[in-house]
Enzyme design. Sequence first.
Site, PDB file in Angstrom:
ATOM      1  N   ASP A 327       0.859  -1.178   0.000  1.00  0.00           N
ATOM      2  CA  ASP A 327       0.000   0.000   0.000  1.00  0.00           C
ATOM      3  C   ASP A 327       0.901   1.236   0.000  1.00  0.00           C
ATOM      4  OD1 ASP A 327      -2.235   1.553   0.087  1.00  0.00           O
ATOM      5  OD2 ASP A 327      -2.619   1.293   2.227  1.00  0.00           O
ATOM      6  N   ASP A 614      -4.790  -3.130   5.456  1.00  0.00           N
ATOM      7  CA  ASP A 614      -5.163  -2.605   6.775  1.00  0.00           C
ATOM      8  C   ASP A 614      -6.668  -2.576   7.002  1.00  0.00           C
ATOM      9  OD1 ASP A 614      -5.854  -0.569   5.068  1.00  0.00           O
ATOM     10  OD2 ASP A 614      -4.483   0.922   5.908  1.00  0.00           O
ATOM     11  N   ASP A 618      -9.673  -6.051   3.246  1.00  0.00           N
ATOM     12  CA  ASP A 618      -8.385  -6.537   2.763  1.00  0.00           C
ATOM     13  C   ASP A 618      -8.139  -7.998   3.136  1.00  0.00           C
ATOM     14  OD1 ASP A 618      -7.560  -4.219   1.489  1.00  0.00           O
ATOM     15  OD2 ASP A 618      -6.688  -3.366   3.305  1.00  0.00           O
TER      16      ASP A 618
END
Length: 887
Positions: A327, A614, A618
């Site tokens: 990410d 997070d 996910d």
Amino acid sequence: MIWFSSDAERALKELDVDRTHGLSAEQANSRLEQYGENKLKGKPKKNVLVLFFAQLKDMLIYVLLGAAVITLLIGEYTDSIIILLVVILNAVIGVFQEYKAEKAIEALQKMTTPKALVRRDGEVIEIDSKMIVPGDIVVLDAGRYIPADLRLIESVNLQIEESALTGESVPSEKNAARVFEDPKTPLGDLANMAFMSTLVTYGRAEGVVVGTGMNTEIGKIAKGLEEHQTDMTPLQKRLAELGKVLGYIAIAICALIFIVALIQKRDLFEMFLTAISLAVAAIPEGLPAIVAIVLALGVTRMSRINAIVKRLPAVETLGSVNIICSDKTGTLTQNKMTVLHLYTQRNFLDVPSEGTATATEGTQKKLIQTLVLCTDATLVDGESTGDPTEIALLELGEKYHSSKKTLEDGHERVAEKPFDSDRKLMSTLNKEGSHYRLHTKGAFDSILKIATHALVEGKKIPLTDEIKADYLGAAKEMSDQALRVLGAAYKDTDEIIDPDDMEKDLIVLGLVGMIDPPRLEVKDAIHEAKRAGIRPVMITGDHQHTAAAIAMELGMATSLEQTISGSEIDALPDEELSAKIDQYRVFSRVSPEHKVKIVKAFQSHGNIVSMTGDGVNDAPSLKNADIGVAMGITGTDVSKGASDMILTDDNFTTIVSAIEEGRNIYNNIKKAVVFLLSCNLGEIVAILASVLFYWPVPLLPTQILWINLITDTFPAIALGVDPGDKDVMKRPPRNPKESFFAGGAATRAIIGGLLIGILTLTAFYFGLSEHGYQLGSKLIPQDVLTYAETMAFVVLAVSQLFYALSMRSATHTIFRVGLFSNKYLIGAILLGIILQFIVISVPFLASAFHVQMLSLRDWMIVIGFGLVPLVVNEIIKGGFRMRSREE
């Protein structure tokens, strides 16, 4: 009390707690003593005695104990005592190994204890869920596990996934205001209750704890069940199988020795003891235990670099990772958002970096108001809680005299639709005088999809293609500067709107551009990852241009052509995405479903993929990835639960460091195993050769058992905690299908074993020749045999101990690695030599082991012999390095 049959106020009164203040610290401590920790009972721990006797559950140990009894009966008291002592010492060391591994794993489990938000002494604080007590006020939001059984006292669009209790996979909608009179209401219908170990998937709520630990609904199910079953890692299983195969081979060799001894008419009982002792020494029954210790200690070491590995098998996989899907926000960047620009139709406004300012234009004021009111973060006297993006918006409000606290007076929130990673939007409905105003913020392309008008110079006008293009141009301009772009819209209404109908027919206000600078250390980490054969990939919900700008600045991508957006992924069939996946380094505007597609596309080419996450959604991509990595700071309980590893600092650099540590841990295990096999093979070679050629046997059974004791434990563990190879990240990732003995490991084990065995026989021969006898001589005097056996006994031990030094690297010499850089190994070697010296020097021990004191000359000779395997192996390494340089 039946909590679901009473209203929230009665529940609070019954539990003697004030909703706005929560329990005091004194009340919490008192109740913790009264009710105990909030955790389910696990399986009972084995006491030391049970662990000790478990070490003796082995057929060969039974045979040795039987041999000890027989030697006792025939009057060989010394031999029987030594055999018993060795068996007991072996079991004690086994208990120590298991205890050490168990303690290390327990420490890791404590690190991954779920957290909970509770209100105590009027403040919302985060504590370990095991510290929660009845009466605690618990704050819930999406992504958190329910830490105890709760009577809900407030809920907003709350949905909880309760399959752990009810088996129903669809989330249950909750409503704190409901009361159920029927005491037999099914668990799945109790909309005013939340139960331990279930999961908040949507909305937010507060609840008062009514049951903890085994007094919860999940606790009732858990009674009589074990909390978890400890499984061996794939590597441990492979080595256990290897141990069995080697065991069968060793037993076959021992049977051969016994048969040959029978044909040669040797002392059958003596040869029987020799064969059994050799089998005990040769079978590496301690391999799985040593692997468990090395893994557990390595994982504990990883926790010190901010990487908590939840599952031991993940350590093995880490060494093979060749794709890191990361990410952007917080992992590659600093997660310190700052708003730099505001944009309303044809009107750019630069936000001052310090001080305050005034928004002169009406649309700008409304834009700031919407951005501030549509947040769940808090900012009071410089202290903030919540999402960094929302905190940046609150700081923007403070700069323009529009603090959240000021705006909420007269603009109270009456309804909301929480942020969702698929919609990429959040909406709140607030009072606006006698009517209501809906505030929506989120990804600007998502805003445009639900908007029909725009506010331009205070006037509501239709959202034409021309106005859209103008906004999109401004968004692109900000994105090209690596700014994150966020849009805002609103609409007025005379009545409270249902959340499902909120995000329709909105009026665009404008957008903001905020910066989240890259982490300073990440660029070096990306360079190191690339050098190690690992491909870093960015996956983000941000705009394509923003993501590309950051990726190019960090060295992850070289051009915009290496980026692909979520909408473009949707347009590609899975087969085509898989075929083209290697072209891309940046995936922008992605949803959680896209993440799963990306992982599978990379895996279809045989890649081992690490994926960060997070959010609540996910979890599927974290589970599908070979290594799921959750964020420790911003991550939800769901993402942490689905992951294999948690980053306590949310930093990309930590992933690279963890991969390096994982590679070294695997290599250390390999070193320890090859060392043990070399030692075992050396003993087999020495005994088997002497029996086959009808020579005197150079080692007595008690001597074999003793050497097994001092070389198979501490040196092997010391190799397992070796500091590691500094060049490990200059090599490509390990192929997960690669044999454990690839890269010449089997050759090293065989060469080492042959050298150790041959040198033991050479030392034995030397001892005989010193007194004029040969290996084939008959009627060798006992004192000469004792001297020769002592030489062989000491050489076998010291050659194995010195050989451990050479095992530290397959390619580098011990001087390049650092002779004293592994202090544990040096300590283990010195301890082994000292113990060996004591055995042959202390008269009653020397008599018991049938050895004698050696002169200084003899010690120099045995040390010289003992160094040969080390020197030969170092010369072989040097030859390979010279050849590789020439090539």
